[in-house]
Write a protein that holds these residues in place. Structure first.
Motif, PDB file in Angstrom:
ATOM      1  N   ALA B  38      23.417  53.139  46.412  1.00 32.67           N
ATOM      2  CA  ALA B  38      24.055  53.340  45.103  1.00 32.67           C
ATOM      3  C   ALA B  38      25.569  53.139  45.211  1.00 32.67           C
ATOM      4  N   VAL B  39      26.172  53.708  46.249  1.00 25.34           N
ATOM      5  CA  VAL B  39      27.624  53.566  46.426  1.00 25.34           C
ATOM      6  C   VAL B  39      27.978  52.094  46.624  1.00 25.34           C
ATOM      7  N   TYR B  40      27.158  51.394  47.411  1.00 19.98           N
ATOM      8  CA  TYR B  40      27.404  49.970  47.667  1.00 19.98           C
ATOM      9  C   TYR B  40      27.340  49.174  46.361  1.00 19.98           C
ATOM     10  N   ILE B  41      26.313  49.439  45.561  1.00 22.93           N
ATOM     11  CA  ILE B  41      26.147  48.694  44.298  1.00 22.93           C
ATOM     12  C   ILE B  41      27.313  48.990  43.348  1.00 22.93           C
ATOM     13  N   ILE B  42      27.641  50.301  43.223  1.00 30.42           N
ATOM     14  CA  ILE B  42      28.722  50.684  42.304  1.00 30.42           C
ATOM     15  C   ILE B  42      30.044  50.067  42.772  1.00 30.42           C
ATOM     16  N   ALA B  43      30.316  50.159  44.088  1.00 32.19           N
ATOM     17  CA  ALA B  43      31.568  49.601  44.619  1.00 32.19           C
ATOM     18  C   ALA B  43      31.632  48.093  44.391  1.00 32.19           C
ATOM     19  N   SER B  44      30.484  47.413  44.579  1.00 30.61           N
ATOM     20  CA  SER B  44      30.461  45.952  44.376  1.00 30.61           C
ATOM     21  C   SER B  44      30.749  45.608  42.915  1.00 30.61           C
ATOM     22  N   LEU B  45      30.145  46.369  42.009  1.00 28.17           N
ATOM     23  CA  LEU B  45      30.363  46.098  40.579  1.00 28.17           C
ATOM     24  C   LEU B  45      31.833  46.312  40.202  1.00 28.17           C
ATOM     25  N   PHE B  46      32.383  47.439  40.673  1.00 28.68           N
ATOM     26  CA  PHE B  46      33.786  47.742  40.382  1.00 28.68           C
ATOM     27  C   PHE B  46      34.694  46.654  40.969  1.00 28.68           C
ATOM     28  N   ALA B  47      34.394  46.258  42.209  1.00 31.52           N
ATOM     29  CA  ALA B  47      35.238  45.266  42.880  1.00 31.52           C
ATOM     30  C   ALA B  47      35.183  43.928  42.153  1.00 31.52           C
ATOM     31  N   SER B  48      33.977  43.504  41.745  1.00 31.23           N
ATOM     32  CA  SER B  48      33.878  42.196  41.075  1.00 31.23           C
ATOM     33  C   SER B  48      34.596  42.210  39.732  1.00 31.23           C
ATOM     34  N   MET B  49      34.489  43.345  39.015  1.00 32.40           N
ATOM     35  CA  MET B  49      35.208  43.446  37.737  1.00 32.40           C
ATOM     36  C   MET B  49      36.720  43.470  37.980  1.00 32.40           C
ATOM     37  N   GLY B  50      37.118  44.221  38.987  1.00 36.48           N
ATOM     38  CA  GLY B  50      38.545  44.309  39.323  1.00 36.48           C
ATOM     39  C   GLY B  50      39.128  42.944  39.641  1.00 36.48           C
ATOM     40  N   LEU B  51      38.346  42.140  40.362  1.00 40.81           N
ATOM     41  CA  LEU B  51      38.826  40.790  40.717  1.00 40.81           C
ATOM     42  C   LEU B  51      39.031  39.925  39.482  1.00 40.81           C
ATOM     43  N   ILE B  52      38.107  40.054  38.538  1.00 30.93           N
ATOM     44  CA  ILE B  52      38.235  39.262  37.297  1.00 30.93           C
ATOM     45  C   ILE B  52      39.551  39.609  36.590  1.00 30.93           C
ATOM     46  N   PHE B  53      39.837  40.920  36.499  1.00 34.43           N
ATOM     47  CA  PHE B  53      41.019  41.339  35.732  1.00 34.43           C
ATOM     48  C   PHE B  53      42.318  41.206  36.538  1.00 34.43           C
ATOM     49  N   ARG B  54      42.187  41.118  37.851  1.00 33.17           N
ATOM     50  CA  ARG B  54      43.399  40.999  38.677  1.00 33.17           C
ATOM     51  C   ARG B  54      44.164  39.711  38.338  1.00 33.17           C
ATOM     52  N   GLY B  55      43.399  38.630  38.187  1.00 31.26           N
ATOM     53  CA  GLY B  55      44.033  37.345  37.882  1.00 31.26           C
ATOM     54  C   GLY B  55      44.673  37.325  36.502  1.00 31.26           C
ATOM     55  N   LEU B  56      44.205  38.225  35.645  1.00 30.72           N
ATOM     56  CA  LEU B  56      44.664  38.232  34.250  1.00 30.72           C
ATOM     57  C   LEU B  56      45.862  39.167  34.057  1.00 30.72           C
TER      58      LEU B  56
END
Lengths: 235, 531
Positions: B38-56
């Motif tokens: 669960a922690v792995y899945i949640i962290a992956s989701l947060f990280a992928s979303m964070g990456l999208i918004f980082r560029g913006l």
């Protein structure tokens, strides 16, 4: 047709069926009566090869369900108390599937499906998905699927639940007809009036143990079946 | 009474995600493993979303349009929430199985509706958290100071946005329920909708960099358009980044007013909705000639019938087959460009057959049709067990149904890849045969795993198809079977000619398949008979 010899089945430490012996002969309608949790469904499922058992043996048409399960299964039809069928198939596809599995020849299957569907008043609904069927309609479909294979032995768990009066009457007629042609029926029921009128023989089970069995008239004696059942079960 | 209803709804929501077995029979190791997962899945989701918004975030904050970052996040949040909860809304409000039972009890209908809508709201808050929290975090990294008011406003705004998502979900769920009730094939709309959502998502994700660049280049125009045409989104951005209390108040009005209207309409018609007989379009049976089949053919048709009747099953367990067809089409269109790009690197030519084969094999690992197939029998298992058929007949139908669906797309992709990359006759054979053998192994392995890890206590097929241990084990096991040979080649076996290495892999998959088959014929049959 069906011989149950010293059947014992346990679930963990609980003995669901204990040393049960019954013999159902061709031409007999055999009623199996007991309170909830008495061991009726376990016995019927063991007879069908769905449940393994600890001791004893079960013979169908002289063949052991343990040693020759597939040959035994070709000879009987079973309907559980709650017929969960393949919801994703239509009624006609379900019947055709069953006919394929039991290798019912084409002309016979078409004629039988037509005949039994008409008798149970389900013909017009056969194109519908089973998922749209009511409990009673599923019960009728399961019964039709049992009769189209023309089994030698019919094992039914609470077959009258959910059926309308007409279908219930039809089922009784078909049961009698099957027996008159040399078939046998073993069924459980809580409807004692039906058992009293329909069954040639009756067995009453309590806490997994057979407490009485024999010809309906002899078992019942001068009292009603309901009275006898209450006395035996509460006694 | 309301408390009891909320409790039962929360329990069903929890079971939809976690399942009953974990709750009842969890041991410590299981809890630890599930927590790590669960922690792995949640962290992956947060990280992928964070990456999208980082560029913006950085470019928009630097030109003074920081609120636009949160506005874009809000749009994504509403879109994901609506898409994610639309089927739940359909099941919870319009087609709930326990409506009649609850209405027969002395429970006010308003309580029933309130608890159902509350569950959709909670689900939408969860979706909101997965999108908006990473966006807010990234935004906070780009601004000089983060005030407590900003955080408070963000939390309130997140909850408020979930009300608007819920209102839209309720409307869309109603439309889906209405349309599907008018169709003979009720699942068709679900399939079409899922396909549309899936491809829209894929298209969006593949073009996300282009959109980000365009957004940054036209920041002022986009900001003006949002402020004019999407007031709640604009107020959300201003409320969080300002932090502007007035914008928060306006956001509350924009979110709660439509929700209140939808809720009012639902409450006015809830009893009608709850007691509506949503039968399929009735089709009168007309007698036709019946097709006679062998036992195995009949069982195979039954398996395929079940597979195609469950859109979730198709999407979760045969994704590789779908992607193989898309890949074949893409190769036909863009194959020459890909070939040129790969051949730019000197010495890469010899690796191309290996790479192509590994990619096709990887697609095969996502096809796990057999992994939930025993569990799906559940209440209908009595049928198979009371029929005069052997356990192997049952297995045969289940394996064949998987192969019928998955092998042709993989073969098509392999053939197209061989043509595009100009494979030699030996490579043709290996590129086609190796993924097919792997797919056969995965189908056999999935069935073995499901026999060892069956699950019959499910309330919805979704739990078996998406969350059962056998499915996860089949997917991760399949991936390991592909990754291990790749790693071995990269680290230890690069001096072995590619064709020979592929032949070795094909042989390995064949041996593994034979082992699985032997297990199914022996112990597997025994396990099935004892189920």
């Amino acid at each position: 047709m069906l011989r149950i010899e010293n059947l014992t089945k346990t679930y963990g430490s609980k003995r669901a069926v204990s040393n049960l012996t019954l013999h159902i002969r061709p031409g007999e309608i055999y009623g199996f009566i007991g309170h909830n949790g008495a061991g009726k469904t376990t016995t019927i499922k063991a007879c069908c090869g769905i449940l393994d058992f600890d001791e004893g043996d079960i013979f169908i048409d002289g063949l052991s369900i343990r040693k020759e399960p597939l040959e035994c299964k070709k000879r009987f039809a079973y309907i559980p108390d709650n017929p969960d069928l393949y919801d994703f198939l239509s009624g006609i596809k379900y019947l055709n599937f069953i006919a394929d599995v039991y290798a019912v020849p084409k002309s016979e299957r078409e004629e039988r499906i037509r005949r039994y569907s008409d008798l149970f008043g389900l013909t017009s609904d056969l194109a519908q998905s089973v998922s749209s069927y009511s409990h009673g309609m599923k019960q009728k479909l399961a019964l039709i699927s049992a009769f189209i294979r023309e089994p030698k032995l019919l094992m039914l768990d609470e077959p009258f639940v959910g059926l309308d009066p007409k279908a219930s009457h039809m089922l009784k007629e078909l049961m009698r007809d099957l027996c008159s042609r040399g078939g046998a029926i073993f069924f459980s029921t809580h409807v004692l009036e039906v058992a009293e009128k329909l069954c040639h023989k009756i067995a009453i089970i309590k806490n997994g143990k057979l407490i009485v069995s024999g010809n309906t008239d002899e078992v019942r004696g001068d009292s009603s079946l309901e009275q006898l059942f209450l006395e035996l079960v509460e006694g | 009474m309301l408390k009891a209803l909320i409790k039962i709804r929360l329990l069903s929501l929890w079971q939809a995600f976690v399942g009953r077995r974990v709750q009842k029979r969890a041991n410590k190791l299981k809890i630890v493993l599930y927590t790590i997962l669960a922690v792995y899945i949640i962290a992956s989701l947060f990280a992928s979303m964070g990456l999208i918004f980082r560029g913006l975030a950085r470019p928009l904050v630097s030109i003074g349009f920081g609120w636009l970052v949160m506005a874009v996040a809000a749009i994504m949040s509403v879109a994901v929430s609506v898409v994610g909860s639309i089927f739940m809304t359909q099941q919870q409000i319009y087609e709930a199985k326990d409506n009649e039972l609850l209405l027969s009890m002395p429970i006010p209908p308003s309580y029933i509706l309130a608890t159902r809508v509350l569950m959709i709201l909670i689900l939408n808050i969860l979706f909101g958290i997965f999108i908006l929290v990473p966006a807010f975090f990234v935004y906070c990294l780009e601004v000089p100071a983060v005030s407590p008011l900003m955080i408070i406003n963000f939390i309130i705004a997140l909850v408020l946005m979930s009300f608007i998502s819920t209102a839209i979900s309720c409307i869309c769920g109603g439309v889906v329920a209405f349309v599907s009730s008018k169709m003979r094939r009720k699942n068709l709309i679900s399939v079409v909708l899922m396909l549309a959502i899936f491809f829209a998502y894929m298209y969006f994700y593949m073009n996300i960099q282009t959109y980000t660049a365009k957004l940054i280049a036209a920041g002022a125009e986009v900001a003006a358009a949002i402020s004019k045409s999407l007031p709640p989104i604009f107020h959300f951005g201003m409320a969080v980044t300002g932090p502007d209390p007035l914008a928060l108040l306006l956001l509350a009005v924009w979110c709660l007013a439509p929700f209140a209207v939808v809720y009012y309409l639902l409450s006015k018609s809830f009893i009608k909705i709850a007691t509506a007989k949503r039968g399929t379009v009735r089709v009168e049976y007309r007698e036709r000639e019946l097709k006679v089949s062998s036992v195995r053919a009949a069982l195979l048709r039954k398996e395929l019938g079940r597979f195609f009747s469950l859109p979730l099953y198709v999407f979760n367990c045969s994704l590789g087959a779908v992607f193989a067809l898309i890949g074949a089409a893409a190769l036909i269109v863009k194959g020459a460009e890909l070939k040129a790009a790969l051949y730019m690197f000197s010495g890469f030519q010899a690796l191309v057959p290996l790479l192509v084969c590994a990619a096709i094999c990887f697609l095969a690992t996502t096809n796990c049709i057999t992994a939930p197939t025993i569990s799906l029998e559940a209440k209908t298992l009595w049928l198979l067990k009371s029929m005069p058929i052997s356990a192997y007949d049952v297995f045969y139908a289940k394996i064949m149904s998987s192969l019928v669906v998955t092998l042709p797309p993989l073969a098509i992709l392999s053939v197209v890849a061989c043509v595009v990359f100009g494979a030699t006759p030996l490579q043709w054979l290996l590129i086609i045969v190796t993924p097919l053998l792997l797919q056969i192994f995965i189908s056999l392995m999935g069935l073995v795993l499901n026999l060892l890890l069956p699950r019959f206590d499910w309330l919805s097929e979704m739990i078996v198809i998406k969350q059962s241990a056998s499915v996860m084990a089949a997917v991760f096991g399949g991936m390991a079977v592909v990754l291990l040979p790749v790693l071995v080649y990269v680290l230890l076996a690069r001096n072995i000619p590619g064709d020979i290495y592929l032949a070795m892999c094909a042989l390995l998959f064949l041996i593994l398949s034979l082992i699985m088959l032997a297990f199914l014929k022996g112990k597997g049959a025994k396990i099935f008979n004892e189920l």
